[in-house]
Write a protein that holds these residues in place. Structure first.
Motif, short mmCIF file in Angstrom:
data_model
loop_
_atom_site.label_atom_id
_atom_site.label_comp_id
_atom_site.label_asym_id
_atom_site.label_seq_id
_atom_site.Cartn_x
_atom_site.Cartn_y
_atom_site.Cartn_z
N UNK A 215 0.86 -1.19 0.00
CA UNK A 215 0.00 0.00 0.00
C UNK A 215 0.90 1.24 0.00
N UNK A 216 0.59 2.19 -0.87
CA UNK A 216 1.38 3.41 -0.99
C UNK A 216 0.44 4.59 -1.21
N UNK A 217 0.81 5.75 -0.68
CA UNK A 217 0.15 7.00 -1.09
C UNK A 217 1.29 7.88 -1.60
N UNK A 218 1.24 8.20 -2.89
CA UNK A 218 2.43 8.78 -3.53
C UNK A 218 2.19 10.19 -4.03
N UNK A 219 3.24 11.00 -3.90
CA UNK A 219 3.24 12.31 -4.52
C UNK A 219 3.45 12.10 -6.02
N UNK A 220 2.77 12.91 -6.88
CA UNK A 220 2.93 12.69 -8.32
C UNK A 220 4.36 12.88 -8.83
N UNK A 221 5.24 13.49 -8.00
CA UNK A 221 6.66 13.62 -8.39
C UNK A 221 7.27 12.25 -8.66
N UNK A 222 6.65 11.21 -8.14
CA UNK A 222 7.20 9.86 -8.36
C UNK A 222 7.27 9.51 -9.85
N UNK A 223 6.36 10.08 -10.67
CA UNK A 223 6.36 9.74 -12.10
C UNK A 223 7.66 10.22 -12.77
N UNK A 224 8.06 11.46 -12.44
CA UNK A 224 9.28 12.00 -13.05
C UNK A 224 10.48 11.14 -12.63
N UNK A 225 10.48 10.75 -11.38
CA UNK A 225 11.59 9.92 -10.88
C UNK A 225 11.57 8.56 -11.59
N UNK A 226 10.38 7.99 -11.76
CA UNK A 226 10.28 6.67 -12.41
C UNK A 226 10.78 6.73 -13.86
N UNK A 227 10.48 7.86 -14.54
CA UNK A 227 10.93 7.99 -15.95
C UNK A 227 12.44 7.90 -16.03
N UNK A 228 13.12 8.31 -14.96
CA UNK A 228 14.59 8.32 -14.98
C UNK A 228 15.18 7.07 -14.32
N UNK A 229 14.32 6.24 -13.75
CA UNK A 229 14.82 5.07 -13.00
C UNK A 229 15.23 3.95 -13.96
N UNK A 230 16.45 3.52 -13.82
CA UNK A 230 16.96 2.43 -14.67
C UNK A 230 16.46 1.09 -14.13
N UNK A 231 16.31 0.09 -15.00
CA UNK A 231 15.95 -1.23 -14.50
C UNK A 231 16.92 -1.68 -13.41
N UNK A 232 16.39 -2.24 -12.35
CA UNK A 232 17.23 -2.67 -11.23
C UNK A 232 17.21 -4.19 -11.13
N UNK A 233 17.01 -4.67 -9.90
CA UNK A 233 16.98 -6.10 -9.61
C UNK A 233 16.02 -6.84 -10.55
N UNK A 234 16.50 -7.90 -11.18
CA UNK A 234 15.66 -8.71 -12.06
C UNK A 234 15.37 -8.03 -13.40
N UNK A 235 16.10 -6.94 -13.73
CA UNK A 235 15.88 -6.25 -15.00
C UNK A 235 14.58 -5.48 -15.02
#
Ligand code: UTP
Length: 304
Positions: A215-235
């Motif tokens: 369960x998460x309640x997220x600030x929409x800033x998370x989208x910008x961060x996700x766009x820049x997030x490289x694949x991590x564990x498990x690709x």
């Protein structure tokens, strides 16, 4: 007036339910059936999750689906043929049960073409969510309806801003199964300030025994961060990696807090937990419980 606009912009009204995962832990049941549709007593697991969102005041629900996930959409839609048969038979009780899921919430769907991870699934929700904080409920994580968590998280988000995640204390030897939080106390017993997050650490690496649950309640800033997030564990693009970036730099989207949950929670994507959820919820049901408990008592005393 200005205050009213700011308040309404920040109100949480939308829930996102990622349900596009492959469900490999539950094969072969999940070969052609989404794991979220597996029944927990007599309701698919996903219906409990949508009911939880609605109970917390979020009746705009976006489900992130993928291949083989058509039954999810059908479940929350009307089934006129079945309704007509039950109406003709005069079976009002069953008719109500059929209609419950289609009357629950305003449902929206978006497809995640490739299951590229939970972070990628959340990113698929960006056009629907827009610029407001929003909730994320994992479709295979079941929180007992008697132990409210999401409404507490939305209250904490409204009070403190930023993002709020759900945490649960787990035995240290199981922390490698979860994302794990480094956290400091706040003035509130059930709220911590999160400074760091690690996805599936070894027991030695883990900064605490606080595991992230679905369960998460997220600030929409998370989208910008996700766009820049490289694949991590498990690709895969990991939501935990994006939250880690938010937690370590509050200028991106405000602080990250955790609500420490002490209630009942089941991971219905895990076979053992799935069985425990069914037994527990069946025992506590008014209609099925008395007979089932009696049978279970006999079974345990004779067979185990
Ligand atoms: P899981 O880690 O449980 O993965 O995803 P999974 O693929 O569903 O199941 P297993 O491990 O193979 O059995 C956590 C949540 O994230 C969603 C899943 O549907 C689940 O609700 N998810 C995961 C997506 O929506 N898309 C993805 O690409 C990955």
């Amino acid at each position: 007036m200005v205050l009213d606009m700011a308040t309404s912009r920040n109100r949480i009204t939308k829930a996102v339910i990622p349900a596009a995962g492959l469900g490999t832990r539950f094969l072969p049941a999940t070969k052609s059936t989404p794991k979220e549709m597996l029944p927990v007593v007599d309701k698919p697991a996903i219906q409990y999750v949508v009911e939880e969102a609605v109970t917390a005041g979020l009746s705009d629900v976006l489900m992130v689906t993928g291949r083989n996930k058509r039954p999810l959409e059908d479940h929350f839609d009307r089934n006129y043929e079945l309704e007509e048969v039950l109406r003709t038979k005069g079976d009002a009780a069953k008719l109500t049960r059929v209609q419950e899921s289609s009357d629950l919430a305003t449902m929206h769907y978006v497809r995640q073409g490739d299951p590229r991870g939970l972070g990628h699934a959340v990113l698929c929700a960006a056009p629907h969510v827009g610029d407001q904080p929003f909730a994320v409920l994992l479709g295979d994580d079941l929180i007992d309806p008697r132990d409210p968590l999401l409404s507490r998280m939305t209250a904490v988000q409204q009070e403190r801003g930023g993002s709020v995640i759900a945490l649960m204390e787990v035995p240290p030897e199981t922390i490698h199964l979860y994302g794990c939080a480094a956290a400091a106390p706040t003035g509130q017993d059930d709220v911590v300030r999160v400074s760091d997050l690690v996805e599936k650490p070894t027991e030695a690496e883990a900064p605490s025994n606080l595991a992230i649950i679905g369960r998460y309640v997220l600030d929409p800033a998370v989208f910008e961060v996700l766009r820049k997030t490289q694949p991590g564990r498990g690709g895969e693009i990991q939501l935990t990696d994006a939250l880690q970036a938010l937690a370590s730099d509050p200028s991106l989207g405000g602080p990250v807090h955790g609500v420490v949950f002490g209630g009942r929670r089941y991971d219905t994507g895990d076979r053992g937990d799935y069985l425990r959820a069914i037994v527990r919820l069946a025992c506590e049901r008014e209609d099925l419980g008395p007979d089932f408990r009696e049978w279970l008592r006999g079974y345990v005393s004779k067979e185990m």
